[in-house]
Write an enzyme that holds these catalytic residues in place. Structure first.
Site, short mmCIF file in Angstrom:
data_model
loop_
_atom_site.label_atom_id
_atom_site.label_comp_id
_atom_site.label_asym_id
_atom_site.label_seq_id
_atom_site.Cartn_x
_atom_site.Cartn_y
_atom_site.Cartn_z
N LYS A 1 6.46 7.23 6.60
CA LYS A 1 7.98 7.49 7.04
C LYS A 1 7.67 9.16 7.16
O LYS A 1 7.85 10.41 6.43
CB LYS A 1 8.56 7.78 5.24
CG LYS A 1 9.87 7.44 4.98
CD LYS A 1 10.85 7.19 3.19
CE LYS A 1 11.81 7.62 3.36
NZ LYS A 1 11.89 7.03 1.61
N TYR B 1 -1.89 20.00 3.52
CA TYR B 1 -3.03 20.15 3.14
C TYR B 1 -2.57 19.19 2.03
O TYR B 1 -3.76 18.41 1.06
CB TYR B 1 -2.55 21.17 2.18
CG TYR B 1 -2.91 22.77 2.91
CD1 TYR B 1 -4.43 23.63 3.35
CD2 TYR B 1 -2.27 23.54 2.60
CE1 TYR B 1 -4.15 24.52 3.53
CE2 TYR B 1 -1.90 24.25 3.97
CZ TYR B 1 -2.98 25.12 4.38
OH TYR B 1 -2.96 26.41 4.83
N HIS C 1 4.39 10.27 -1.19
CA HIS C 1 5.77 10.76 -0.84
C HIS C 1 5.76 12.07 -0.15
O HIS C 1 5.39 12.82 -0.11
CB HIS C 1 6.43 10.76 -2.58
CG HIS C 1 6.23 9.74 -3.94
ND1 HIS C 1 6.63 8.94 -5.05
CD2 HIS C 1 7.07 8.62 -3.08
CE1 HIS C 1 6.44 8.40 -5.42
NE2 HIS C 1 6.60 7.65 -3.93
N ARG D 1 5.43 -0.36 -5.34
CA ARG D 1 5.25 1.10 -5.51
C ARG D 1 5.60 1.36 -6.73
O ARG D 1 4.92 1.89 -7.36
CB ARG D 1 5.54 1.24 -4.29
CG ARG D 1 5.58 1.61 -3.57
CD ARG D 1 6.23 1.55 -2.27
NE ARG D 1 6.23 3.53 -1.83
CZ ARG D 1 5.71 4.17 -1.74
NH1 ARG D 1 4.45 3.24 -0.78
NH2 ARG D 1 6.08 5.21 -1.16
N HIS E 1 8.82 -3.55 -1.07
CA HIS E 1 9.22 -2.32 -2.17
C HIS E 1 8.59 -1.83 -3.45
O HIS E 1 8.05 -0.64 -4.00
CB HIS E 1 9.90 -1.77 -1.57
CG HIS E 1 9.67 -0.09 -1.30
ND1 HIS E 1 9.45 0.15 0.12
CD2 HIS E 1 10.57 1.08 -2.68
CE1 HIS E 1 9.63 1.89 -0.64
NE2 HIS E 1 9.57 2.03 -1.52
N ARG F 1 4.12 1.66 1.67
CA ARG F 1 5.51 1.40 2.21
C ARG F 1 5.05 -0.67 2.80
O ARG F 1 3.67 -0.76 3.89
CB ARG F 1 6.03 1.76 3.18
CG ARG F 1 6.50 3.08 2.21
CD ARG F 1 7.32 3.97 3.29
NE ARG F 1 7.41 5.18 2.59
CZ ARG F 1 6.46 6.24 1.87
NH1 ARG F 1 5.29 6.17 2.78
NH2 ARG F 1 7.00 7.61 1.28
#
Length: 423
Positions: free
Chosen positions: A279, A382, A372, A348, A345, A252
């Site tokens: 984020k 994990y 994400h 991405r 952006h 980002r």
């Protein structure tokens, strides 16, 4: 025996709560902390079978002995003459006074009280300011002066619709959430009897449209590469390097622009983005690892010659933050001719689509590299380095693919490049 003023004043607290009678049911209650209170003990109905109850008169010395007797006599007269239950009548009068006072309480008064309490609690400084701006911009001008008890569902919907007209659908949803929280707070404090915005939240009147960031197609990609080489907008080398990094690493823009040289491990070829720049809600953020391809390392080396080797990678003396803004990168794209076609952006999206299509890499691996947000908290714990070997391989293959497209474009365009981070 009846009391006198001197006796009342002289009474001292003991180890236990005690009561002294003045006669006629009037009692002086003294608690261990030294407080003195008047109460009238009686039966209602006034018969031997009536239920014993205590009518609280007030605090001594605010209520004198003489005044306490007067109140007792008045309430006794009402009970005997009019059949009024003194304790029940007192409670009802309190409710009516409370209701009359709250009828004049405005939405703004309650909203600012709610905001103050939240700001002193767990809210971050940034969130506190964000909510206050929502109040000042859209909520208070529309419904702030209305009595809180008179706020209707249509009033709340009116605020929402005015925001929707600006095209800010997500902003409307969040503003409605603020209104609903304030009304929940008002309901809990008995300022109103229900939350008129709750039905709007349940039925989600906002159209759930997704605002896509502009992104070029794969067929248009060579055009962008050519524009970055010829640099018609005159972007500086640091800005061009930032665009190269977005292209190669597809993080980002907010994660890129605040980067620090200490995050780059040159030997391990890893970029570690701290959790606080990622984020997500506080507490759910994790640091993010970016494998560095050979091409990416060359870009970083070039930028290091401008701003390195310590501190912020994208230094700027023009901003309070000390680093460039998102707008720096987007304006560079605009000046290259990609206004409303490509943004920071958008890299991405470009990577997400074409890594799957051209490199045939599983979406789960690409998703991990895109960082994400994982809805499942257990799974998220994990995912910090999940598919690491596959991600390292993917990032190098993607960089090789981008470089191949760049070389092919150069063969078609013989004009000398302004900058060549990829060589």
């Amino acid at each position: 025996m009846t009391l006198n003023d001197a006796q009342v004043k002289a009474e001292k607290p003991g180890s236990n709560r005690r009561r002294i009678s003045d006669g006629g049911g009037l009692l002086l209650e003294i608690d261990p902390a030294g407080g003195k209170y008047w109460l009238w003990r009686h039966r209602y109905p006034p018969t031997k079978d009536g239920k014993q109850q205590d009518y609280r008169i007030g605090i001594y010395p605010n209520v004198s002995l003489k005044k306490a007797r007067q109140i007792r006599d008045e309430q006794k007269s009402r009970m005997l003459t009019d059949g009024i239950n003194p304790c029940k009548a007192k409670k009802q009068e309190k409710i009516e006074r409370f209701a009359a006072h709250h009828a004049l309480t405005t939405f703004e008064t309650v909203a600012l009280d709610w905001h103050k309490n939240k700001a002193q609690g767990t809210w971050s400084k940034r969130h506190t300011i964000d909510v206050l701006l929502k109040l000042q911009k859209d909520i208070l001008p529309a419904i702030g002066k209305l009595p809180i008890k008179e706020i209707t569902t249509q009033d709340c919907l009116g605020v929402l619709r005015s925001i929707e007209k600006r095209g800010s659908l997500e902003q409307g949803k969040r503003t409605l959430g603020v209104i609903s929280q304030i009304l929940d707070y008002a309901t809990a404090l008995s300022y109103c009897t229900y939350n008129p915005a709750s039905s709007l939240n349940r039925h989600a009147p906002i159209k759930q449209t997704v605002e896509h960031f502009p992104c070029i197609s794969w067929e248009e990609f060579p055009e962008l590469l050519q524009a970055m080489e010829s640099n018609p907008g005159g972007a500086d080398h640091m800005t061009l390097g930032g665009l190269d990094l977005l292209m190669l690493c597809f993080m980002r823009t907010t994660e890129l622009i605040a980067a620090d040289w200490s995050e780059i491990n040159w030997e391990a070829k890893v970029w570690t983005i701290p959790a606080e720049r990622m984020k997500g809600k506080r507490g759910s953020r994790k640091e993010h690892l970016v494998p560095l391809s050979n091409q990416t390392l060359k870009v970083l080396e070039s930028i290091k010659g401008i701003t390195g080797p310590d501190g912020l990678i994208f230094k700027s003396i023009r901003t309070k933050s000390g680093y460039i803004s998102n707008n720096t990168l987007n304006m560079a794209l605009k000046r290259m001719g990609f206004d409303n076609r490509m943004c920071g952006h958008g890299f991405r999206t470009l990577a997400l689509t074409n890594i799957q299509e051209h490199l045939k890499i599983d979406l789960r691996i690409v998703d991990r590299q895109l960082a994400h947000i994982e809805k499942n908290k257990v799974t998220a714990a994990y995912n910090r380095a999940e598919y690491w070997d596959e991600r390292v391989d993917m990032m190098q293959r993607w960089a090789d693919l981008v470089e191949a497209k760049r070389i092919a474009q150069k063969k078609e365009d013989q004009s000398p490049p302004v900058t060549d981070f990829m060589r």
